[in-house]
Design an enzyme around this catalytic site. Sequence first.
Site, PDB file in Angstrom:
ATOM      1  N   THR A   1       0.822  -1.209   0.000  1.00 35.22           N
ATOM      2  CA  THR A   1       0.000   0.000   0.000  1.00 35.22           C
ATOM      3  C   THR A   1       0.858   1.262   0.000  1.00 35.22           C
ATOM      4  OG1 THR A   1      -1.772  -1.159   1.171  1.00 35.22           O
ATOM      5  CG2 THR A   1      -1.794   1.250   1.240  1.00 35.22           C
ATOM      6  N   VAL A   2       1.793   1.363   0.939  1.00 33.36           N
ATOM      7  CA  VAL A   2       2.588   2.589   1.055  1.00 33.36           C
ATOM      8  C   VAL A   2       3.623   2.675  -0.062  1.00 33.36           C
ATOM      9  CG1 VAL A   2       4.120   3.946   2.525  1.00 33.36           C
ATOM     10  CG2 VAL A   2       2.216   2.700   3.540  1.00 33.36           C
TER      11      VAL A   2
ATOM     12  N   LYS B   1       7.266   1.683  11.463  1.00 33.90           N
ATOM     13  CA  LYS B   1       7.299   2.028  12.903  1.00 33.90           C
ATOM     14  C   LYS B   1       7.918   0.923  13.745  1.00 33.90           C
ATOM     15  CE  LYS B   1       2.476   0.622  13.008  1.00 33.90           C
ATOM     16  NZ  LYS B   1       2.334   0.633  11.534  1.00 33.90           N
TER      17      LYS B   1
ATOM     18  N   GLU C   1      -7.395  -4.725  10.181  1.00 35.49           N
ATOM     19  CA  GLU C   1      -6.879  -5.955   9.574  1.00 35.49           C
ATOM     20  C   GLU C   1      -7.736  -7.146   9.977  1.00 35.49           C
ATOM     21  OE1 GLU C   1      -4.380  -5.976   7.508  1.00 35.49           O
ATOM     22  OE2 GLU C   1      -3.669  -3.919   7.799  1.00 35.49           O
TER      23      GLU C   1
ATOM     24  N   LYS D   1       4.707   3.614  18.356  1.00 37.52           N
ATOM     25  CA  LYS D   1       4.765   5.017  17.934  1.00 37.52           C
ATOM     26  C   LYS D   1       5.141   5.939  19.088  1.00 37.52           C
ATOM     27  CE  LYS D   1       1.444   4.328  14.188  1.00 37.52           C
ATOM     28  NZ  LYS D   1       0.044   4.529  13.739  1.00 37.52           N
TER      29      LYS D   1
END
Length: 403
Positions: free
Chosen positions: A11-12, A100, A185, A200
Amino acid sequence: MIQVAIMGYGTVGSGVAEVIHTNREGIKRELKEDMEVKYILDLRDFPGDPEEKKIVHDFDIIVNDPEIDIVVETMGGVHPAYEFSKRALEAGKSVCTSNKELVASCGAELLETAKEHNVNYFYEASVGGGIPIIRPLNYALTAEIIEEITGILNGTTNYILTRMKNEGLDFAEVLKAAQDLGYAEKNPEADVEGYDACRKIAILSSLAFCHQVDYKDIYTEGITKITATDIKYANVMGRSIKLLASGRRDGKNVYAMVAPFMIDSQNPLYMVNDVYNGILVRSNMLGETMYYGKGAGKLPTASAVVADVIDAARHKGTTAKFLWDKSKLQVADIKHCKNRFFVRMEGSREEVLAKGAAYFGAVEPVASVVAGEAAFVTGEMEEAAFEEAAKKAGGIIGRIRVK
């Protein structure tokens, strides 16, 4: 020509390729030269994809190509992302990541490796998706002493809690809807148990306090125990339940935790709803600053990665300064942290309030919303003292911290 390689075409990663292609002219104006994606590393083939001819399956092609200036790591996970990132840095290539998990685990080490080889390791997109937060901490707030960072750092859990609040639904029902919409998900554990937010806040705390904060040391509690009844109580109290991730100084101690909190409408994070993220930074001179936006999604996250790629191109031949030492910062035991607590107990209102006063000290009554139980809010007390009182009192249905 600035040549870029992308590792991981999910996706990214596909979003990064799209942003570089779509905004090519704007990037050229900014850097005074063209930028293009030369390779895309993935285990899969992508027949019919506009970038299919750039797909490679061997990392050595990337690391051994002297034309590659910058490597984008959007693979996810720690291995082999760590090994590939380290080798790229050692080969004199800057690395930009949205990972992350890797940054929380190995960020300080990879920053040091980048410095040793006069390149950069940038990770803006690893926290808050498209929200700029790493650069403000590293540049704009360097004259400040950061006292606390508290944020809504996971869009999935915020979406779930927002719908529970607005529609009176149970957790399981909203989770299924979130999965159907692609917000959660198939295995949502990392989100709903707080693990994603934990990594994070470990990154943000490491930057804010200049030393490695290990995510394994952070107390983490998810939202799976939040019920529709809890939401009803929050509504009558004029509060909202949010999963907050926080790192803060308290004298010589640093506390870090992830847990659901009830917050009131005066808190800037109160209005952060749906899949949006919000990050509140409190520093000694400036006071509170707020960062808000889409914390995930293909293009918002990819945009943050490409901003790092542009920054890496600007800093070619130099290393940007990051105040993140790899020496470990000892996080204080959460049992000494002080909070107020919303408590639900079995029994009549009179019985519950009497019990509350007997075991927790002065308590603030809460209007009843269901039969057979009552609720109150304690004064500020240490976590350990609360747990001890709760054991002695018995009959507790649930508790949520109050900010």
